[in-house]
Design an enzyme around this catalytic site. Structure first.
Site, PDB file in Angstrom:
ATOM      1  N   GLY A  53       0.792  -1.217   0.000  1.00 19.35           N
ATOM      2  CA  GLY A  53       0.000   0.000   0.000  1.00 19.35           C
ATOM      3  C   GLY A  53       0.830   1.275   0.000  1.00 19.35           C
ATOM      4  CB  SER A  54      -0.079   4.606   1.307  1.00 18.68           C
ATOM      5  OG  SER A  54      -1.324   4.666   0.651  1.00 18.68           O
TER       6      SER A  54
END
Length: 601
Positions: free
Chosen positions: A303-304
């Site tokens: 993810g981020s």
């Protein structure tokens, strides 16, 4: 009478003895009884001589065999037992296995002398065989009479009955006085730190051969007499990481997790925990999930946190951090729509895209840089290949077979490319330490001869990344990791978990937080990953990284910073950055630092 007619004296004779006069002819033969007696005597003498020779030969053979067994070839006495033993293990493998110690010399794995109980049923009388079958289960409850009946079959030369007897157990067996029960000298591998280092150290099998972790990787070295294996691991940090991660998993009802601490200048792994874990001495009794090393073998879309690499890639390509990108509207490409979790609804600068974790801004940045340059940069950071690491449990990244435009966009915010947590922390270490990539290691390096590293990023851009990651902690989703006195810079990541059959689970997430400290000149990198944490009381229905992985990482930093000798500082970290960079990034200044910068202008 006188003259020739002289009277002769009769010779004297014993009664019954025949008188033989001279000139009377040959003597008659001895009586038959006397000849038989002489022959009997001679025969007896001959028999005695033959018997003595036979005894001499027999004693010579026995003496010669004893000399052969005890002097010329002492190992020959073991050959019958070894030949009948299943899969015999060389003595040098079983015995004298070297210790494994942490960087401070604390023992993580060592040996204890012990004995194994074996049987030679050829030497056990039938009545003693039945007694052994009946009595041994009373000494060892895990044994059963039925099992012993299958083992103690008459005629077997070598049968293992039980391994690693204690001195009390050995004496109890010895007191039974059963012939054919013997003790084999052996060693038992023990792990004083227990499950604390399970996924690093690994374990051995019943024959003291490495079957997991460093025990497996260094099996030959540990049995070759090279001395103790010195690890980069610090048991104090390992304990802190284990405790913090365990508390976070319990608090947020996660399925598991991983935590790592790395020296940014050498890529030495100072702590590495994967939960759930297991007792190394009972590895055969544990579950597959507990044996699975989430830190090095687990391959995830993280993810981020990947926006750190996307941002670094952009400025490495020459992008100015003051450039802005339209994050006001979602991006639609083919059947996909890219949106933001917390949309700002405006144009964002490069630091703001990282601060607000904008998927839209990250995707637009990646498209400006281009697919080819994205691939090259990620490869340079070691994210597309398995890492050269000392553990046998190392995962291979899942890379798109065909790298299309949509892949470039999704990879920019951490989807479409799966790596291990070890990949992530190693790459971030290179971005923050001044731009030098070091392969991660579990072995202690020589402080007088640090590894040179490979230049993958400029030092100027490394400083820019430090300032932007500080902004995330100061004003973005990493606020709960802002530990007073220890300036932290980091990035959060929350990703929907991948399903084995493809697609994503809408109700399961993987959260993470990676950080460097002190961010003005990072010495250490910390990563915490939680597998499917839940929204619990106090998180207001949220289960993203800012609510779970981030505070856990902050707590870990607060515990290990004093151990590592990082002195707390209570002035603004912005003072360590160039005033222009401070303005461009948007870092806060305390009053003293701001006055100093204004005076400098």
């Amino acid at each position: 009478m006188i003259g020739p007619f002289k009277k002769r004296r009769r010779p004297f004779a014993y009664p019954g003895e025949e008188i033989r006069l001279p000139g009377s002819g040959p003597a008659p033969r001895a009586p038959r009884e006397q000849n038989a007696s002489s022959r009997g005597i001679e025969t007896g003498r001959l028999r005695l001589l033959v018997t003595a020779c036979l005894f001499l030969v027999a004693y010579s053979v026995v003496t010669g065999r004893l000399v052969q067994l005890m002097v010329l070839a002492p190992w020959a006495a073991e050959e019958p037992a070894q030949a009948s033993a299943p899969d015999p293990v060389p003595l040098e493998v079983r015995m004298n296995r070297a210790d494994i110690v942490d960087r401070n010399g604390l023992v993580l794995a060592t040996n204890l002398p012990t004995v194994n109980l074996i049987a030679d049923t050829r030497a056990v009388p039938e009545h003693d065989l039945q007694r052994a079958i009946r009595v041994l289960p009373t000494l060892f409850p895990e044994m059963s009479s039925e099992d012993l009946k299958t083992k103690l079959v008459p005629g077997k030369a070598f049968v293992y009955l039980r391994r690693n007897l204690t001195p009390v157990e050995q004496q109890a067996v010895n007191d039974l006085g059963i012939p054919g029960l013997h003790f084999e000298r052996s060693e038992r591998r023990v792990y004083p730190a227990g499950r604390l280092v399970a996924h690093v150290v690994g374990a051995t099998d019943i024959d003291n051969r490495g079957i997991a972790g460093l025990e497996k990787s260094f099996d030959t070295a540990l049995t070759s007499g090279q001395g103790a294996l010195h690890l980069s691991l610090d048991l104090r940090l390992q304990h802190a990481a284990h405790q913090v991660l365990s508390d976070a998993i319990t608090r947020f009802e996660a399925q598991g997790g991983a935590a790592l601490v790395m020296d940014a200048r050498t890529a030495e792994v100072l702590a590495m925990v994967s939960l759930p874990d297991y007792e190394p001495e009972k590895i055969g009794e544990t579950t597959e999930d507990a044996r699975f090393n989430r830190a090095t073998l687990g391959v995830y879309e993280l993810g981020s946190v990947f926006k750190v690499f996307n941002t670094a890639m952009a400025i490495d390509a020459g992008m100015r951090i003051t450039e802005s990108f339209d994050a006001a509207n979602p991006i639609r490409i083919s059947r996909f729509t890219i949106t933001d979790f917390h949309p700002e609804g405006r144009w964002l600068t490069v630091p703001e895209i990282l601060e607000h974790s904008s998927n839209i801004g990250s995707a637009r940045m990646a498209m400006v840089v281009g697919t080819e340059r994205q691939q090259e940069f990620l490869a340079r950071m070691g994210l597309l290949e398995p890492l050269p690491f000392e553990l046998p449990e190392v995962g291979r990244p899942l890379v798109p077979k065909v790298w299309r435009e949509i892949n470039t966009m999704t990879i920019s915010f951490g989807h479409g490319l799966s790596v291990t947590p070890l990949h992530l922390i190693t790459g971030v270490s290179a971005l923050l330490n001044g731009g030098l990539y070091h392969a991660p290691t579990l072995l202690k390096t020589d402080p007088n001869a640090p590894p040179e590293g490979r230049r993958v990023f400029s030092e100027a851009n490394s400083i820019r990344m430090r300032a932007m990651m500080r902004l995330v902690v100061e004003a973005g989703s990493g606020k709960s990791a802002d530990i007073k006195g220890y300036y932290v810079g980091g990035k959060t990541g929350s990703a929907e978990k991948q399903l084995r059959g493809g697609g994503y689970a809408k109700d399961a997430v993987l959260t993470s937080f990676v950080a460097g400290f002190p961010i003005t000149d990072p010495r250490y990198i910390v990563l915490v990953v939680l597998d499917d944490p839940k929204a619990v009381k106090g998180t207001y229905g949220f289960r993203t990284a800012g609510w779970n992985a981030t505070p856990a990482a902050g707590k870990l930093i607060a515990e290990i910073a004093p151990i590592l000798g990082v002195a707390p500082v209570y002035t603004s970290p912005a003072g360590a950055f160039d005033p222009t960079l401070i303005r461009q990034v948007g870092l806060k200044l305390d009053d003293a630092t701001e006055d100093k910068h204004l005076a400098a202008r």
